[in-house]
Design a protein around this motif. Sequence first.
Motif, PDB file in Angstrom:
ATOM      1  N   GLN A 116     -12.048 -11.759   9.709  1.00 29.15           N
ATOM      2  CA  GLN A 116     -12.086 -10.546  10.525  1.00 29.15           C
ATOM      3  C   GLN A 116     -10.785  -9.763  10.410  1.00 29.15           C
ATOM      4  OE1 GLN A 116     -14.781  -9.282  12.191  1.00 29.15           O
ATOM      5  NE2 GLN A 116     -15.831 -10.930  11.108  1.00 29.15           N
ATOM      6  N   VAL A 117      -9.655 -10.466  10.457  1.00 25.46           N
ATOM      7  CA  VAL A 117      -8.354  -9.791  10.401  1.00 25.46           C
ATOM      8  C   VAL A 117      -8.153  -9.126   9.047  1.00 25.46           C
ATOM      9  CG1 VAL A 117      -5.867 -10.223  10.368  1.00 25.46           C
ATOM     10  CG2 VAL A 117      -7.274 -11.193  12.182  1.00 25.46           C
ATOM     11  N   LYS A 118      -8.389  -9.869   7.973  1.00 27.74           N
ATOM     12  CA  LYS A 118      -8.228  -9.287   6.631  1.00 27.74           C
ATOM     13  C   LYS A 118      -9.199  -8.137   6.404  1.00 27.74           C
ATOM     14  CE  LYS A 118      -6.518 -13.372   4.243  1.00 27.74           C
ATOM     15  NZ  LYS A 118      -6.819 -14.388   3.214  1.00 27.74           N
ATOM     16  N   GLY A 119     -10.434  -8.315   6.840  1.00 30.94           N
ATOM     17  CA  GLY A 119     -11.423  -7.258   6.674  1.00 30.94           C
ATOM     18  C   GLY A 119     -11.055  -5.994   7.412  1.00 30.94           C
ATOM     19  N   ALA A 120     -10.560  -6.139   8.630  1.00 24.59           N
ATOM     20  CA  ALA A 120     -10.167  -4.964   9.419  1.00 24.59           C
ATOM     21  C   ALA A 120      -9.022  -4.216   8.752  1.00 24.59           C
ATOM     22  CB  ALA A 120      -9.773  -5.394  10.828  1.00 24.59           C
ATOM     23  N   MET A 121      -8.030  -4.969   8.284  1.00 17.15           N
ATOM     24  CA  MET A 121      -6.878  -4.320   7.642  1.00 17.15           C
ATOM     25  C   MET A 121      -7.266  -3.665   6.325  1.00 17.15           C
ATOM     26  SD  MET A 121      -3.691  -6.834   8.325  1.00 17.15           S
ATOM     27  CE  MET A 121      -3.254  -7.398   9.968  1.00 17.15           C
ATOM     28  N   ARG A 122      -8.097  -4.315   5.553  1.00 19.65           N
ATOM     29  CA  ARG A 122      -8.525  -3.725   4.281  1.00 19.65           C
ATOM     30  C   ARG A 122      -9.358  -2.475   4.494  1.00 19.65           C
ATOM     31  NH1 ARG A 122     -10.121  -9.298   1.287  1.00 19.65           N
ATOM     32  NH2 ARG A 122      -7.998  -9.944   0.795  1.00 19.65           N
ATOM     33  N   ASP A 123     -10.218  -2.499   5.494  1.00 18.91           N
ATOM     34  CA  ASP A 123     -11.048  -1.322   5.772  1.00 18.91           C
ATOM     35  C   ASP A 123     -10.196  -0.113   6.126  1.00 18.91           C
ATOM     36  OD1 ASP A 123     -13.301  -2.782   5.285  1.00 18.91           O
ATOM     37  OD2 ASP A 123     -13.820  -3.086   7.403  1.00 18.91           O
ATOM     38  N   ILE A 124      -9.222  -0.317   7.001  1.00 19.38           N
ATOM     39  CA  ILE A 124      -8.403   0.822   7.442  1.00 19.38           C
ATOM     40  C   ILE A 124      -7.494   1.302   6.317  1.00 19.38           C
ATOM     41  CG2 ILE A 124      -6.475  -0.467   8.437  1.00 19.38           C
ATOM     42  CD1 ILE A 124      -8.102   2.559  10.063  1.00 19.38           C
ATOM     43  N   LEU A 125      -6.977   0.375   5.500  1.00 24.90           N
ATOM     44  CA  LEU A 125      -6.127   0.788   4.383  1.00 24.90           C
ATOM     45  C   LEU A 125      -6.916   1.484   3.294  1.00 24.90           C
ATOM     46  CD1 LEU A 125      -3.667  -2.200   4.054  1.00 24.90           C
ATOM     47  CD2 LEU A 125      -3.124   0.133   4.680  1.00 24.90           C
ATOM     48  N   ARG A 169       0.821  -1.218   0.000  1.00 22.44           N
ATOM     49  CA  ARG A 169       0.000   0.000   0.000  1.00 22.44           C
ATOM     50  C   ARG A 169       0.850   1.261   0.000  1.00 22.44           C
ATOM     51  NH1 ARG A 169      -4.319   2.923  -1.353  1.00 22.44           N
ATOM     52  NH2 ARG A 169      -4.964   4.290   0.280  1.00 22.44           N
ATOM     53  N   LYS A 170       1.970   1.237   0.672  1.00 24.55           N
ATOM     54  CA  LYS A 170       2.822   2.429   0.807  1.00 24.55           C
ATOM     55  C   LYS A 170       2.026   3.597   1.356  1.00 24.55           C
ATOM     56  CE  LYS A 170       6.501   0.779  -1.485  1.00 24.55           C
ATOM     57  NZ  LYS A 170       7.138  -0.246  -0.761  1.00 24.55           N
ATOM     58  N   SER A 171       1.322   3.357   2.431  1.00 26.77           N
ATOM     59  CA  SER A 171       0.466   4.366   3.024  1.00 26.77           C
ATOM     60  C   SER A 171       1.289   5.327   3.872  1.00 26.77           C
ATOM     61  CB  SER A 171      -0.602   3.702   3.891  1.00 26.77           C
ATOM     62  OG  SER A 171      -1.364   4.667   4.549  1.00 26.77           O
ATOM     63  N   GLY A 172       0.945   6.589   3.807  1.00 28.58           N
ATOM     64  CA  GLY A 172       1.637   7.585   4.597  1.00 28.58           C
ATOM     65  C   GLY A 172       1.066   7.733   5.991  1.00 28.58           C
ATOM     66  N   SER A 173      -0.116   7.209   6.215  1.00 28.31           N
ATOM     67  CA  SER A 173      -0.752   7.426   7.500  1.00 28.31           C
ATOM     68  C   SER A 173      -0.953   6.145   8.298  1.00 28.31           C
ATOM     69  CB  SER A 173      -2.101   8.115   7.298  1.00 28.31           C
ATOM     70  OG  SER A 173      -2.904   7.337   6.455  1.00 28.31           O
ATOM     71  N   ILE A 174      -0.666   4.989   7.724  1.00 28.48           N
ATOM     72  CA  ILE A 174      -0.875   3.706   8.393  1.00 28.48           C
ATOM     73  C   ILE A 174       0.440   2.939   8.398  1.00 28.48           C
ATOM     74  CG2 ILE A 174      -2.127   1.519   8.310  1.00 28.48           C
ATOM     75  CD1 ILE A 174      -3.953   3.827   8.879  1.00 28.48           C
ATOM     76  N   ASP A 175       0.806   2.381   9.555  1.00 26.76           N
ATOM     77  CA  ASP A 175       1.996   1.534   9.620  1.00 26.76           C
ATOM     78  C   ASP A 175       1.618   0.157  10.149  1.00 26.76           C
ATOM     79  OD1 ASP A 175       1.574   2.029  12.286  1.00 26.76           O
ATOM     80  OD2 ASP A 175       3.541   2.885  12.686  1.00 26.76           O
ATOM     81  N   VAL A 176       2.612  -0.707  10.315  1.00 34.27           N
ATOM     82  CA  VAL A 176       2.376  -2.094  10.724  1.00 34.27           C
ATOM     83  C   VAL A 176       1.676  -2.166  12.075  1.00 34.27           C
ATOM     84  CG1 VAL A 176       3.524  -4.267  11.318  1.00 34.27           C
ATOM     85  CG2 VAL A 176       4.313  -2.946   9.359  1.00 34.27           C
ATOM     86  N   ASP A 177       2.125  -1.359  13.031  1.00 35.16           N
ATOM     87  CA  ASP A 177       1.520  -1.390  14.367  1.00 35.16           C
ATOM     88  C   ASP A 177       0.044  -1.001  14.338  1.00 35.16           C
ATOM     89  OD1 ASP A 177       3.896  -2.198  15.562  1.00 35.16           O
ATOM     90  OD2 ASP A 177       4.571  -0.127  15.845  1.00 35.16           O
ATOM     91  N   ASP A 178      -0.298  -0.044  13.483  1.00 32.56           N
ATOM     92  CA  ASP A 178      -1.706   0.350  13.350  1.00 32.56           C
ATOM     93  C   ASP A 178      -2.552  -0.819  12.849  1.00 32.56           C
ATOM     94  OD1 ASP A 178      -1.188   2.977  14.136  1.00 32.56           O
ATOM     95  OD2 ASP A 178      -0.778   3.617  12.082  1.00 32.56           O
ATOM     96  N   LEU A 179      -2.040  -1.515  11.853  1.00 34.54           N
ATOM     97  CA  LEU A 179      -2.786  -2.639  11.304  1.00 34.54           C
ATOM     98  C   LEU A 179      -2.915  -3.775  12.320  1.00 34.54           C
ATOM     99  CD1 LEU A 179      -1.437  -2.821   7.652  1.00 34.54           C
ATOM    100  CD2 LEU A 179      -3.628  -1.967   8.435  1.00 34.54           C
ATOM    101  N   ILE A 180      -1.864  -4.021  13.075  1.00 30.93           N
ATOM    102  CA  ILE A 180      -1.908  -5.070  14.101  1.00 30.93           C
ATOM    103  C   ILE A 180      -2.956  -4.738  15.150  1.00 30.93           C
ATOM    104  CG2 ILE A 180      -0.604  -6.119  15.998  1.00 30.93           C
ATOM    105  CD1 ILE A 180       1.891  -5.936  14.182  1.00 30.93           C
ATOM    106  N   SER A 181      -2.975  -3.506  15.608  1.00 34.50           N
ATOM    107  CA  SER A 181      -3.948  -3.137  16.642  1.00 34.50           C
ATOM    108  C   SER A 181      -5.380  -3.136  16.111  1.00 34.50           C
ATOM    109  CB  SER A 181      -3.598  -1.796  17.281  1.00 34.50           C
ATOM    110  OG  SER A 181      -3.450  -0.814  16.332  1.00 34.50           O
ATOM    111  N   VAL A 182      -5.582  -2.696  14.865  1.00 33.99           N
ATOM    112  CA  VAL A 182      -6.923  -2.715  14.278  1.00 33.99           C
ATOM    113  C   VAL A 182      -7.425  -4.151  14.155  1.00 33.99           C
ATOM    114  CG1 VAL A 182      -8.150  -2.348  12.109  1.00 33.99           C
ATOM    115  CG2 VAL A 182      -6.821  -0.514  13.083  1.00 33.99           C
ATOM    116  N   ALA A 183      -6.559  -5.044  13.676  1.00 29.41           N
ATOM    117  CA  ALA A 183      -6.948  -6.451  13.524  1.00 29.41           C
ATOM    118  C   ALA A 183      -7.228  -7.087  14.881  1.00 29.41           C
ATOM    119  CB  ALA A 183      -5.862  -7.216  12.784  1.00 29.41           C
TER     120      ALA A 183
END
Length: 188
Positions: free
Chosen positions: A65-74, A24-38
């Motif tokens: 649930q995990v994939k859906g959460a990460m896709r939603d936030i990304l 994704r190369k997102s400027g506002s989301i990092d690995v820790d954000d995705l882990i906590s969202v999932a």
Amino acid sequence: MNQELSPEQTDYIRRLARRYVQFRKSGSIDVDDLISVASVRWWQFCVRHPELSDERVIQVCFYQQVKGAMRDILRDSSPVKVTRTMQARMQAYQRPYTVELDSLIDIQAGEEHRDLDQWMDIVASLKKLPEREQIVLSLYFERDLNFSEIAKVLDLSVSTITRIYRRALDTVREDIAGHNYGEKKRSI
């Protein structure tokens, strides 16, 4: 159902988060954000469905649930690099740039403006145009885009943009032609 993540689940979430951030190369989301969202999404699912006991169903639900959460936030995040085409498209969907009449007229003390009424009528006529025509004129005159660039921005053909541009100018010409401005006849 156990609300705590197993080491395998934690490892899966971490690997998936790294992969998503890498692509994704997102400027506002990092690995820790995705882990906590999932993790939060999985915890919420476990709280809502404590009756689940089949391990296979739990595993499938976990992945969903995990994939859906990460896709939603990304999906809602913005990428690091935004191409010029994407920037132009984002600007095109904004309302046309408008300013107050006083700043457009730019009257200075002592100057004589013969065509002030004509200018006011042109501005009023431009405001009456449909939004699409205002956007095309705005992109052409204010942003200095050519017809092919405007066509890319608005996802239309160049001939359609040219037709919209000509129709807008013809409408303004017809609108101000009914006004009498003295001896001089100016063209737009």
